[in-house]
Design an enzyme around this catalytic site. Sequence first.
Site, PDB file in Angstrom:
ATOM      1  N   SER A 248     -23.110  14.144  -0.918  1.00  0.00           N
ATOM      2  CA  SER A 248     -21.944  13.760  -0.109  1.00  0.00           C
ATOM      3  C   SER A 248     -22.840  11.832   0.214  1.00  0.00           C
ATOM      4  O   SER A 248     -24.018  11.914   0.810  1.00  0.00           O
ATOM      5  CB  SER A 248     -21.536  13.951   0.985  1.00  0.00           C
ATOM      6  OG  SER A 248     -20.953  16.067   0.613  1.00  0.00           O
TER       7      SER A 248
ATOM      8  N   ASN B  39     -23.234  17.519  -6.316  1.00  0.00           N
ATOM      9  CA  ASN B  39     -22.090  18.467  -5.035  1.00  0.00           C
ATOM     10  C   ASN B  39     -21.326  17.839  -4.437  1.00  0.00           C
ATOM     11  O   ASN B  39     -22.132  16.875  -3.651  1.00  0.00           O
ATOM     12  CB  ASN B  39     -23.074  19.927  -4.577  1.00  0.00           C
ATOM     13  CG  ASN B  39     -22.740  20.525  -6.070  1.00  0.00           C
ATOM     14  OD1 ASN B  39     -23.153  20.963  -6.965  1.00  0.00           O
ATOM     15  ND2 ASN B  39     -23.259  22.168  -5.357  1.00  0.00           N
ATOM     16  N   ILE B  40     -20.261  17.707  -4.598  1.00  0.00           N
ATOM     17  CA  ILE B  40     -19.905  17.008  -3.304  1.00  0.00           C
ATOM     18  C   ILE B  40     -19.162  17.581  -2.003  1.00  0.00           C
ATOM     19  O   ILE B  40     -17.873  18.201  -2.909  1.00  0.00           O
ATOM     20  CB  ILE B  40     -19.326  15.745  -3.507  1.00  0.00           C
ATOM     21  CG1 ILE B  40     -19.666  14.918  -4.314  1.00  0.00           C
ATOM     22  CG2 ILE B  40     -18.439  15.137  -2.198  1.00  0.00           C
ATOM     23  CD1 ILE B  40     -19.594  13.826  -4.716  1.00  0.00           C
TER      24      ILE B  40
ATOM     25  N   HIS C  16     -27.959  18.898   3.307  1.00  0.00           N
ATOM     26  CA  HIS C  16     -26.512  19.512   3.443  1.00  0.00           C
ATOM     27  C   HIS C  16     -26.248  18.434   4.689  1.00  0.00           C
ATOM     28  O   HIS C  16     -26.942  18.220   5.652  1.00  0.00           O
ATOM     29  CB  HIS C  16     -26.335  21.193   3.660  1.00  0.00           C
ATOM     30  CG  HIS C  16     -27.014  21.683   2.653  1.00  0.00           C
ATOM     31  ND1 HIS C  16     -25.768  21.711   1.301  1.00  0.00           N
ATOM     32  CD2 HIS C  16     -27.745  22.643   2.186  1.00  0.00           C
ATOM     33  CE1 HIS C  16     -26.900  22.429   0.180  1.00  0.00           C
ATOM     34  NE2 HIS C  16     -28.238  22.505   0.888  1.00  0.00           N
TER      35      HIS C  16
ATOM     36  N   ASP D  66     -20.367  29.100  -4.790  1.00  0.00           N
ATOM     37  CA  ASP D  66     -22.406  27.883  -4.534  1.00  0.00           C
ATOM     38  C   ASP D  66     -22.241  28.985  -3.480  1.00  0.00           C
ATOM     39  O   ASP D  66     -22.050  29.083  -2.451  1.00  0.00           O
ATOM     40  CB  ASP D  66     -20.823  27.396  -3.425  1.00  0.00           C
ATOM     41  CG  ASP D  66     -22.148  25.785  -3.662  1.00  0.00           C
ATOM     42  OD1 ASP D  66     -23.111  25.594  -3.624  1.00  0.00           O
ATOM     43  OD2 ASP D  66     -21.598  24.601  -2.273  1.00  0.00           O
ATOM     44  N   HIS D  67     -24.260  28.244  -3.871  1.00  0.00           N
ATOM     45  CA  HIS D  67     -24.872  29.320  -2.535  1.00  0.00           C
ATOM     46  C   HIS D  67     -24.735  30.464  -2.214  1.00  0.00           C
ATOM     47  O   HIS D  67     -24.743  31.468  -1.589  1.00  0.00           O
ATOM     48  CB  HIS D  67     -24.777  28.596  -1.890  1.00  0.00           C
ATOM     49  CG  HIS D  67     -25.692  27.432  -1.890  1.00  0.00           C
ATOM     50  ND1 HIS D  67     -26.890  26.782  -1.763  1.00  0.00           N
ATOM     51  CD2 HIS D  67     -25.328  26.094  -0.862  1.00  0.00           C
ATOM     52  CE1 HIS D  67     -27.229  25.381  -1.498  1.00  0.00           C
ATOM     53  NE2 HIS D  67     -26.041  24.770  -1.560  1.00  0.00           N
TER      54      HIS D  67
END
Length: 337
Positions: free
Chosen positions: A238, A278-279, A191, A95-96
Amino acid sequence: MAISYKDLGLVNTRDMFKRAVSGGYAIPAFNFNNLEQLQAIITASSELKSPVILQVSKGARSYANATLLRYMAEGAVAFAKELGCKHPEIALHLDHGDSFEICKECVDMGFSSVMIDGSHLPFEENIALAKKVVDYAHQFDVTVEAELGVLAGVEDDVVAEESHYTKPEEVIEFATRTGCDSLAISIGTSHGAYKFTPEQCTRDPKTGRLIPPPLAFDVLEEIEKKLPGFPIVLHGSSSVPEKYVDIINQYGGALPNAVGIPEEQLRKAAKSAVCKINIDSDSRLAYTAGVRETLAQHPDYFDPRQYGKVARSYMIDLYKEKINDVLGSNDKLAQLD
């Protein structure tokens, strides 16, 4: 010598994304940093027969050790089978990733998917970096996610004060020239547990809780028109469940004005070309709620297993709710038997 993810029992995201786009649901991409999170993710996804993406951030690799995390993902496949899921579909995803070097390292270590995040770079530099990663990863049948547009917020090493929506007029050129397998876009998600400032929100007059602004579905629709059927990814998704925030605050925490993405908006997104959501923060909140509550109620506890199993239970409930009620990925394995 490079390790193949296929030897670890993992899969890349290509087939699961294709089915998700055509089926109108999204694959859960859950970040993990430790054993309890991984146990909860695999328990929930195995019981509900959902494909799942295990996400490892740069911060997680620093915290937990990159080698350990990779072996944990290999063990996750065996654990899923022990739980009765005969044909699990588990991807291990960076991720990232912020450089070619970290993406290459993960490909060589057995990751089945990597993200190169050059969204902070000028357009041409973002393309060049993404293409370099794609050219390397595709040699090993590893799928690549790239990002166009900038999300605000803070999570691990990803920090941006302002968001910039993805420009639909750029997506065709970006996807074509990079050869990426999926595209992370910016349509108003962000985020962390504080996705919006109070000034960006309205307040429910009855409860006083913050109501966040809606996502830019018009931008998403334009992107879908430009890239029909192309896998789209939402980061920063989220929902920051009130019940966990309330537990944390009740037992000594201080999370005022924590607010996330309403689940009804995520359901709408999951029915579109958005095939990966994405969570991360929600898991952290559930984990922390379990720990704070248990230690407050049992000040004599000092065994990490005593509060760890409560935290794990809360995360299992959370992941099941996401899979069943938000993403719609339950019973979507290619082989359900």
